[in-house]
Design a protein around this motif. Sequence first.
Motif, PDB file in Angstrom:
ATOM      1  N   SER A 162      39.997  28.358  43.014  1.00 20.38           N
ATOM      2  CA  SER A 162      40.110  29.560  43.922  1.00 20.38           C
ATOM      3  C   SER A 162      39.071  30.578  43.496  1.00 20.38           C
ATOM      4  O   SER A 162      39.131  30.779  42.344  1.00 20.38           O
ATOM      5  N   SER A 172      38.336  40.485  46.159  1.00 22.91           N
ATOM      6  CA  SER A 172      36.799  40.243  45.590  1.00 22.91           C
ATOM      7  C   SER A 172      36.903  40.763  44.227  1.00 22.91           C
ATOM      8  O   SER A 172      35.799  40.374  43.501  1.00 22.91           O
ATOM      9  N   THR A 196      32.521  35.851  45.192  1.00 22.60           N
ATOM     10  CA  THR A 196      32.533  35.015  46.123  1.00 22.60           C
ATOM     11  C   THR A 196      33.592  34.976  47.384  1.00 22.60           C
ATOM     12  O   THR A 196      33.301  34.712  48.440  1.00 22.60           O
ATOM     13  N   ALA A 197      34.809  35.257  46.904  1.00 24.65           N
ATOM     14  CA  ALA A 197      35.975  35.449  47.599  1.00 24.65           C
ATOM     15  C   ALA A 197      35.383  36.586  48.638  1.00 24.65           C
ATOM     16  O   ALA A 197      35.946  36.392  49.954  1.00 24.65           O
ATOM     17  N   GLU A 244      32.577  37.251  49.780  1.00 25.41           N
ATOM     18  CA  GLU A 244      31.643  37.077  50.456  1.00 25.41           C
ATOM     19  C   GLU A 244      32.246  35.955  51.663  1.00 25.41           C
ATOM     20  O   GLU A 244      31.534  35.931  52.639  1.00 25.41           O
ATOM     21  N   GLN A 245      33.208  35.188  51.222  1.00 22.93           N
ATOM     22  CA  GLN A 245      33.877  34.420  52.264  1.00 22.93           C
ATOM     23  C   GLN A 245      34.632  35.295  53.117  1.00 22.93           C
ATOM     24  O   GLN A 245      34.578  35.006  54.583  1.00 22.93           O
ATOM     25  N   ALA A 262      32.165  36.703  55.565  1.00 25.41           N
ATOM     26  CA  ALA A 262      31.537  35.842  56.517  1.00 25.41           C
ATOM     27  C   ALA A 262      32.581  35.823  57.654  1.00 25.41           C
ATOM     28  O   ALA A 262      32.038  35.586  58.819  1.00 25.41           O
ATOM     29  N   CYS A 322      40.552  32.459  51.826  1.00 24.13           N
ATOM     30  CA  CYS A 322      39.269  32.050  51.114  1.00 24.13           C
ATOM     31  C   CYS A 322      39.529  30.522  50.922  1.00 24.13           C
ATOM     32  O   CYS A 322      40.646  29.787  50.838  1.00 24.13           O
ATOM     33  N   HIS A 323      38.339  29.700  50.287  1.00 26.80           N
ATOM     34  CA  HIS A 323      38.665  28.229  49.928  1.00 26.80           C
ATOM     35  C   HIS A 323      38.007  28.013  48.625  1.00 26.80           C
ATOM     36  O   HIS A 323      37.005  28.367  48.411  1.00 26.80           O
TER      37      HIS A 323
END
Length: 183
Positions: free
Chosen positions: A47, A108, A53-54, A56-57, A60, A38-39
């Motif tokens: 982070s 997550s 959000t993690a 979702e990354q 993706a 993740c970014h």
Amino acid sequence: SVVFYPFVMMDVAAGAVSPDPYGAPTQAAYPWRGRVTCHPAPGQPGSPDGTATAGEQVAAFFGSEEPAADEWSYRRLVLHYARLCVEAGGVDAFLIGSELIGLTRVRSAPGVYPAAQALAKLAADVRAILGANCKIGYAADWTEYGAHALPDGELRFPLDAVFGAPQVDFVGIDAYWPLSDWR
């Protein structure tokens, strides 16, 4: 016996200006696939690790359940290779991935590892393509295979979701031990 073993190669040439999720100003040239994460990466300031959000990354990276022909995702890549293996006459074993520690350790939510869940789902989908006679596995990096120990004392085993999945036949571990004494 034939084993199909896809490797993710990071095509980040020297001089690339993409930010490094681990905190360096830019990514190193041709980094190891274990650095996909993740970014910013877990443990770095800002982070998203441990948040939706993690997740979702990670989602993706893996891509859609039914990837479109123009989708560039890990899932599409692996399913494409599984279909190629069928067209070529089949293989005895198929690895759904290797050394993705940067992803399999991203959470997550506390104790929720979306990459491990995605790999288990991918194993089932590869099984549907390759059939019951093909052995399916994931090759963990030797540092990824065991527990994920967090600074707060939490101890998890993210790859249990992969290695315990009904469609996964074997546990693989990539270990590159020296063949001789360095002295």
